[in-house]
Design an enzyme around this catalytic site. Structure first.
Site, PDB file in Angstrom:
ATOM      1  N   GLU A 176       0.941  -1.191   0.102  1.00  0.00           N
ATOM      2  CA  GLU A 176       0.114  -0.078   0.166  1.00  0.00           C
ATOM      3  C   GLU A 176       0.721   1.346  -0.076  1.00  0.00           C
ATOM      4  OE1 GLU A 176      -2.686  -0.523   3.222  1.00  0.00           O
ATOM      5  OE2 GLU A 176      -4.179  -1.764   2.001  1.00  0.00           O
TER       6      GLU A 176
ATOM      7  N   ASP B 198      -8.180  -9.406   4.097  1.00  0.00           N
ATOM      8  CA  ASP B 198      -8.220  -8.415   5.125  1.00  0.00           C
ATOM      9  C   ASP B 198      -9.431  -8.068   6.281  1.00  0.00           C
ATOM     10  OD1 ASP B 198      -7.108  -5.958   6.075  1.00  0.00           O
ATOM     11  OD2 ASP B 198      -7.756  -4.685   4.638  1.00  0.00           O
TER      12      ASP B 198
ATOM     13  N   GLU C 147     -12.921  -2.160  11.511  1.00  0.00           N
ATOM     14  CA  GLU C 147     -12.823  -1.417  10.286  1.00  0.00           C
ATOM     15  C   GLU C 147     -13.911  -2.112   9.236  1.00  0.00           C
ATOM     16  OE1 GLU C 147      -9.258  -1.880   8.356  1.00  0.00           O
ATOM     17  OE2 GLU C 147      -9.685  -1.028   6.276  1.00  0.00           O
TER      18      GLU C 147
HETATM   19  O1  GCW Z   1      -7.099  -3.053   6.331  1.00  0.00           O
HETATM   20  C1  GCW Z   1      -6.399  -2.285   5.531  1.00  0.00           C
HETATM   21  C2  GCW Z   1      -6.502  -1.054   6.199  1.00  0.00           C
HETATM   22  C3  GCW Z   1      -5.335   0.334   6.171  1.00  0.00           C
HETATM   23  C4  GCW Z   1      -4.140  -0.510   6.770  1.00  0.00           C
HETATM   24  C5  GCW Z   1      -3.747  -1.706   6.013  1.00  0.00           C
HETATM   25  C6  GCW Z   1      -2.690  -2.514   6.902  1.00  0.00           C
HETATM   26  C7  GCW Z   1      -2.592   0.385   8.265  1.00  0.00           C
HETATM   27  O2  GCW Z   1      -7.473  -0.496   5.226  1.00  0.00           O
HETATM   28  O3  GCW Z   1      -5.740   1.290   6.573  1.00  0.00           O
HETATM   29  O4  GCW Z   1      -3.138   0.261   6.899  1.00  0.00           O
HETATM   30  O5  GCW Z   1      -4.945  -2.787   6.048  1.00  0.00           O
HETATM   31  O6  GCW Z   1      -3.057  -3.302   7.399  1.00  0.00           O
HETATM   32  O7  GCW Z   1      -1.672  -2.290   6.748  1.00  0.00           O
END
Ligand code: GCW
Length: 680
Positions: free
Chosen positions: A296, A369, A397
């Site tokens: 990311e 995720d 989240e």
């Molecule tokens: O779940 C995703 C989130 C991001 C997060 C990423 C991660 C900290 O949307 O906000 O970043 O995972 O785990 O690195």
């Protein structure tokens, strides 16, 4: 006469149910109401003797005084030698301590010189502290302490919280206010919250905390910030909690002004060695670094054509002389991957055995995720020569964020127990993304506290059931009244399956709104990156729905088979015809409708059960939860209607007539827009 009596009784009720703001979490130490039990406790505990004078011993004494005096409504004296019926917290008894390690404890009822005593002992003061919290838990949950024989050692060595807190106090995916770390006033101003944070964590056995976001700012490694970190480490130390930091891989460039962060470059290596030396001079027991690299947009070794092991090992070498560790995250994926499910596995399995011994690879519980339900990440069983950390997410989240009541213990257990317990056996540590913020009650939703509690308890002992943990938590947090305990437990235990059903039943996943992940958006297709679009994950068309991963060979055959045959994961692994016959006899479309409606019905039942508790839990928290459950019902209906109306455009089948029909059109749901949804 009658009037006075009535008045007294009323006063009594009001006294018991004083409004509570939730700050004290599960360490409320409310007076023991039952007279017989109170007498028994008072007879069992007449004095306390604590030996030693370390900082942890001071903490032990404070906690015992606070807890015992409040629970027993009397002042329990501290004595220097055992007298009467004495609770002793001391080491060095001839107990069998050799298997306890550095954190385990023994609590044993004994008769010494004709006097009945309770001995809490361990090899270390921290072990005794854990024993004391355990003993206080027994009292808080109103259990007998007459004849105790408890031996307890943690099942997991590293029991961590990961804060996604930024230096400006904004918490990524945080729904409980801003960060509890006030970096600006540290190191001089010590908020009592820092001390309470340590107490609460220690009370459930959490022994480490990563203070800052994995999307890290290199500033945290500058001398000014390290002083602040050291202040927190000093507060946490007596509670057995080590401090860790998320380290930005390119820090040598950003704060060290080097031209590169290439892990094989000598100057870069020297920079990290010097940084480690500087950190350990300030924080001798510093835990180590957590690193998110090449994921990311974060920098990492691949920027220099090196691999994850090159990067992790370079940092590990710098920390090794001081006993520090590197926790290297395996949450990696990019736009090029054919299936995000596979990427971490593909990148990391070739590196198995190539990491230094002080590196752990941290794997999220599922391959995508933190979804309401995921199969376990195949990487967890594919790295036999690499110590692994398992990562959960307390902050919700993808689980209704700040407003939905979702008790996560069943989710944690589902992963830990996966493949007949294979998963729990391979992990050396467990971490979870924290759900705390500066809201008075720490987690905003009063039931968010239960997830923090459950994490600590399960990190210590995987064999505890979700129901046992809920029971303990409710008794300590709300009430020991059986009616209250049972109703709240029913609510909690049904909540996880409810959210799976009203958000992502039958193996659907990642169909939330883009970016903020708030609300349903299964129609989402235009973020410019396939794997950031819900349509990529459900692949609905007129023939059917689901992600065909049948050729996926990342699990061993037995696991593959058990997932293949489990309808809970159907659409994770298969693209299935709308007319596919389900075990229930319904076809897939009907089953999908059934699940979405069942999810909403469960939340309505949770709401009803809660409303019946009016007057049995304190007014303040009763009202908070009542309002939150009303939001949850509304949003569950929103999820159900929006998803079914959208999927119906492909299935072309009616919603069964006996169901409540949607009160809005699909177009209405699609145009809803939340530019300021929190946590993004
Ligand atoms: O779940 C995703 C989130 C991001 C997060 C990423 C991660 C900290 O949307 O906000 O970043 O995972 O785990 O690195």
């Amino acid at each position: 006469m009658k009037k006075t009596l009535l008045l007294l009784m009323l006063l009594h009720c009001i006294h018991n149910l004083q409004a509570e703001d939730g700050y004290e979490l599960w360490l409320r130490y409310k007076p023991v109401e039952n007279k017989a039990l109170l007498t028994a406790y008072r007879q069992a505990i007449t004095a306390v003797q604590v030996s030693g004078n370390s900082a942890t011993t001071v903490v032990i004494k404070k906690e015992l005084a606070l807890g015992l005096n409040a629970l027993l409504q009397t002042t329990i004296p501290f004595v220097s030698t055992p007298t009467g019926n004495t609770l002793i917290a001391e080491r060095g008894l001839s107990e069998n301590l050799k298997d306890l390690g550095t954190e385990g404890f023994i609590i044993r009822s004994k008769t010494i010189n004709g006097k009945k005593c309770t001995i809490i002992t361990a090899n270390t003061d921290i072990g005794v502290l854990y024993g004391v919290f355990h003993f206080l838990r027994l009292l808080q949950t109103r259990q007998s302490v007459q004849s105790l024989d408890i031996v307890s050692t943690p099942q997991t060595k590293l029991r961590l919280l990961n804060h996604w807190d930024n230096l400006n106090r904004y918490v990524e995916r945080g729904y409980a206010g801003i960060s509890i770390w006030n970096w600006h006033t540290l190191p001089d101003y010590i908020d009592t919250r820092y001390i309470d944070y340590a107490r609460y964590n220690a009370s459930v056995g959490i022994n480490g905390t990563v203070l800052n976001n994995v999307n890290a700012n290199a500033e945290i490694l500058t001398p000014v910030y390290l002083q602040k970190v050291a202040a927190l480490a000093t507060i946490f130390r007596p509670y057995g909690i080590k401090v860790y930091l998320s380290a930005r891989f390119s820090a040598p460039m950003e704060i060290g002004h080097l031209k590169t962060a290439d892990p094989l470059n000598d100057t870069v290596q020297q920079w990290w060695h010097a940084k480690a030396k500087e950190i350990y001079a300030l924080i001798p027991d510093f835990g180590g670094f957590l690193v998110k690299a090449n994921s990311e947009g974060q920098p990492g070794p691949q920027t220099y054509n090196r691999n994850h092991a090159d990067g992790a090992n370079m940092m590990a070498d710098a920390l090794a002389p001081y006993g520090g560790i590197v926790i290297w995250r395996a949450f990696v994926y990019d736009a090029k991957a054919s299936d995000r499910f596979k990427q971490a596995y593909d990148e990391f399995t070739p590196l198995d055995g190539k990491f230094k011994t002080n590196v752990l690879v941290q794997v999220k519980n599922g391959p995508i995720d933190f979804q309401p339900r995921e199969p376990f990440s195949p990487l967890l069983e594919a790295m036999p020569h690499t110590p692994l950390m398992l990562e959960f997410q307390l902050t919700q989240e993808y689980l209704g964020q700040g407003t939905h009541l979702v008790y996560e213990a069943p989710l944690f257990k589902e992963i830990l127990e996966a493949d007949n317990g294979m998963v729990e056996n391979v992990v050396k540590g467990i971490a979870a993304v924290a759900n705390t913020g500066n809201e008075r009650n720490w987690t905003a939703h009063p039931f968010g506290q239960a997830n923090w509690y459950a994490l600590g308890r399960l990190e210590w002992d995987h064999s505890l059931s979700s129901s046992q943990i809920a029971d303990e938590w409710i008794r300590q947090t709300f009430s020991n009244e059986p009616k209250v305990v049972n109703s709240i437990k029913e609510i909690m235990l049904s909540s996880r399956e409810a959210i799976v059903n009203y958000m992502t039943p039958l193996g659907l996943h990642h169909i939330m709104g883009n970016g903020h992940h708030y609300g349903p958006a299964p129609w989402g297709y235009n973020t410019g990156r396939a794997d950031w679009n819900p349509v990529y994950y459900h692949k609905a068309d007129t023939a059917g729905i689901g992600f065909d991963r049948t050729g996926l060979l990342q699990y061993k055959p037995s696991v593959q088979q058990s997932y293949a045959g489990n309808e809970q994961y159907l659409l994770w692994f298969h693209h299935v015809s709308w007319l596919h016959k389900m075990h229930s006899g319904r076809n897939l479309w009907e089953e999908l409708c059934y699940k979405y409606y069942a999810g909403v019905d469960t939340v309505k039942a949770m709401q009803q059960k809660w409303n019946q508790l009016e007057g049995s839990v304190d007014e303040e928290r009763f009202r908070q939860v009542k309002m939150l459950l009303a939001i949850q019902v509304k949003e569950a209906i929103w999820w159900r209607n929006a998803c079914l109306l959208y999927f119906q455009t492909f299935s072309r089948q009616p919603l069964p007539a006996n169901y409540e029909q949607p009160d809005h059109t699909l177009e209405y749901y699609k145009q809803l827009n939340f530019p300021y949804a929190p946590g993004n």
